[in-house]
Write a protein that holds these residues in place. Structure first.
Motif, short mmCIF file in Angstrom:
data_model
loop_
_atom_site.label_atom_id
_atom_site.label_comp_id
_atom_site.label_asym_id
_atom_site.label_seq_id
_atom_site.Cartn_x
_atom_site.Cartn_y
_atom_site.Cartn_z
N ALA A 84 62.99 52.85 -33.01
CA ALA A 84 63.47 51.57 -32.46
C ALA A 84 64.99 51.46 -32.56
CB ALA A 84 62.80 50.41 -33.20
N HIS A 85 65.68 52.59 -32.66
CA HIS A 85 67.14 52.56 -32.70
C HIS A 85 67.67 53.43 -31.56
CE1 HIS A 85 65.79 55.87 -35.25
NE2 HIS A 85 66.90 56.49 -34.92
N GLY A 86 68.99 53.51 -31.46
CA GLY A 86 69.59 54.24 -30.35
C GLY A 86 69.17 53.58 -29.04
N PRO A 87 68.94 54.35 -28.00
CA PRO A 87 68.55 53.76 -26.71
C PRO A 87 67.18 53.08 -26.76
CG PRO A 87 68.49 56.16 -26.58
CD PRO A 87 69.10 55.80 -27.91
N TYR A 88 66.40 53.38 -27.79
CA TYR A 88 65.08 52.76 -27.93
C TYR A 88 65.16 51.31 -28.38
CZ TYR A 88 63.38 57.40 -27.08
OH TYR A 88 63.13 58.61 -26.48
N ARG A 89 66.37 50.83 -28.67
CA ARG A 89 66.56 49.39 -28.95
C ARG A 89 66.43 48.58 -27.68
NH1 ARG A 89 72.29 49.81 -31.74
NH2 ARG A 89 72.34 51.31 -30.07
N TRP A 90 66.74 49.20 -26.53
CA TRP A 90 66.78 48.47 -25.25
C TRP A 90 65.66 48.85 -24.31
CZ3 TRP A 90 71.46 51.03 -26.79
CH2 TRP A 90 72.33 50.18 -27.46
N SER A 91 65.09 50.03 -24.49
CA SER A 91 64.06 50.51 -23.58
C SER A 91 63.04 51.33 -24.34
CB SER A 91 64.70 51.39 -22.48
OG SER A 91 63.70 52.01 -21.70
N ARG A 92 61.76 51.11 -24.02
CA ARG A 92 60.72 51.93 -24.63
C ARG A 92 60.65 53.30 -23.96
NH1 ARG A 92 57.12 47.02 -24.19
NH2 ARG A 92 55.74 48.23 -22.85
N ASN A 93 61.28 53.43 -22.80
CA ASN A 93 61.22 54.68 -22.04
C ASN A 93 62.60 55.14 -21.55
OD1 ASN A 93 58.21 55.08 -21.76
ND2 ASN A 93 58.42 53.01 -20.97
N PRO A 94 63.56 55.30 -22.45
CA PRO A 94 64.89 55.67 -21.97
C PRO A 94 64.93 57.05 -21.31
CG PRO A 94 64.82 55.79 -24.35
CD PRO A 94 63.53 55.14 -23.91
N ILE A 95 64.07 57.97 -21.73
CA ILE A 95 64.08 59.29 -21.09
C ILE A 95 63.62 59.16 -19.64
CG2 ILE A 95 63.04 61.59 -21.08
CD1 ILE A 95 63.07 61.44 -24.18
N TYR A 96 62.55 58.44 -19.40
CA TYR A 96 62.08 58.25 -18.03
C TYR A 96 63.09 57.46 -17.21
CZ TYR A 96 57.58 59.95 -19.73
OH TYR A 96 56.59 60.71 -20.28
N LEU A 97 63.73 56.50 -17.82
CA LEU A 97 64.77 55.73 -17.14
C LEU A 97 65.92 56.66 -16.73
CD1 LEU A 97 65.60 52.88 -16.29
CD2 LEU A 97 66.63 52.60 -18.54
N GLY A 98 66.34 57.53 -17.64
CA GLY A 98 67.39 58.49 -17.34
C GLY A 98 66.99 59.43 -16.21
N VAL A 99 65.74 59.88 -16.24
CA VAL A 99 65.24 60.77 -15.19
C VAL A 99 65.31 60.08 -13.82
CG1 VAL A 99 63.14 61.86 -14.30
CG2 VAL A 99 63.79 62.18 -16.67
N LEU A 100 64.94 58.80 -13.78
CA LEU A 100 64.98 58.07 -12.51
C LEU A 100 66.42 57.89 -12.01
CD1 LEU A 100 62.19 55.41 -13.07
CD2 LEU A 100 62.09 57.47 -11.65
N VAL A 101 67.35 57.68 -12.93
CA VAL A 101 68.76 57.55 -12.53
C VAL A 101 69.26 58.89 -11.97
CG1 VAL A 101 71.11 57.13 -13.39
CG2 VAL A 101 69.23 55.65 -14.11
#
Length: 157
Positions: A84-101
């Motif tokens: 629940a730290h790093g990018p996981y503070r803001w998104s439960r799926n930051p890796i998938y979000l990054g992939v979509l970007v």
């Protein structure tokens, strides 16, 4: 997805393939039936390159955050804790979000609307092929800790 003997979640189709295939299909369609996003020129790279850099940076940061927390992002081992730290503070799926970007950035760089038209398909594939099964797995494995985390942190942003 299924759970192996070690307790790790094993995807039927690797999530990167759920994104790469529609992108490649969109680019292939473009080669047969071009559908440009914008006039040719440097502007598309001015937009695309930062998107790709940001997307890759988010994916790397999220992956490193998981590794530092002692849990796994590659489906090779069981998940051991809620991160629940790093990018996981803001998104439960930051890796998938990054992939979509990155996906959007590549579509812009190639200057084709076809992958953008397929973007809803990519989101649906990720939802049913990765996110929902992963969330069920995490809820079963981590229980209240996961439920509490999901009440605080949005799925995407």
């Amino acid at each position: 997805m299924e759970i192996d003997d070690s307790g790790a979640l094993k995807p039927k189709v690797p999530p990167p393939l759920l994104v790469a295939l529609p992108l490649l299909v969109g680019i292939a369609i473009h080669l047969v039936t071009p559908w440009q996003l914008m006039a040719d020129g440097a502007l598309r790279f001015v937009i695309a390159v930062p998107l790709v850099v940001v997307g890759v940076s988010v994916m790397i940061t999220a992956g490193m955050t998981l590794v530092r927390a002692g849990t796994d992002s590659s489906f090779s081992g069981p998940t051991t804790t809620v991160v629940a730290h790093g990018p996981y503070r803001w998104s439960r799926n930051p890796i998938y979000l990054g992939v979509l970007v990155v996906y959007v950035g590549v579509a812009i760089a190639v200057n084709t609307l076809w992958p953008m038209a397929l973007l809803p398909v990519v989101v649906i594939l990720l939802w049913f092929g990765a996110i929902r099964p992963e969330e069920r797995y995490l809820e079963d494995r981590l229980g209240e800790e996961w439920t509490e985390y999901t009440s605080r942190v949005r799925r995407w942003l």
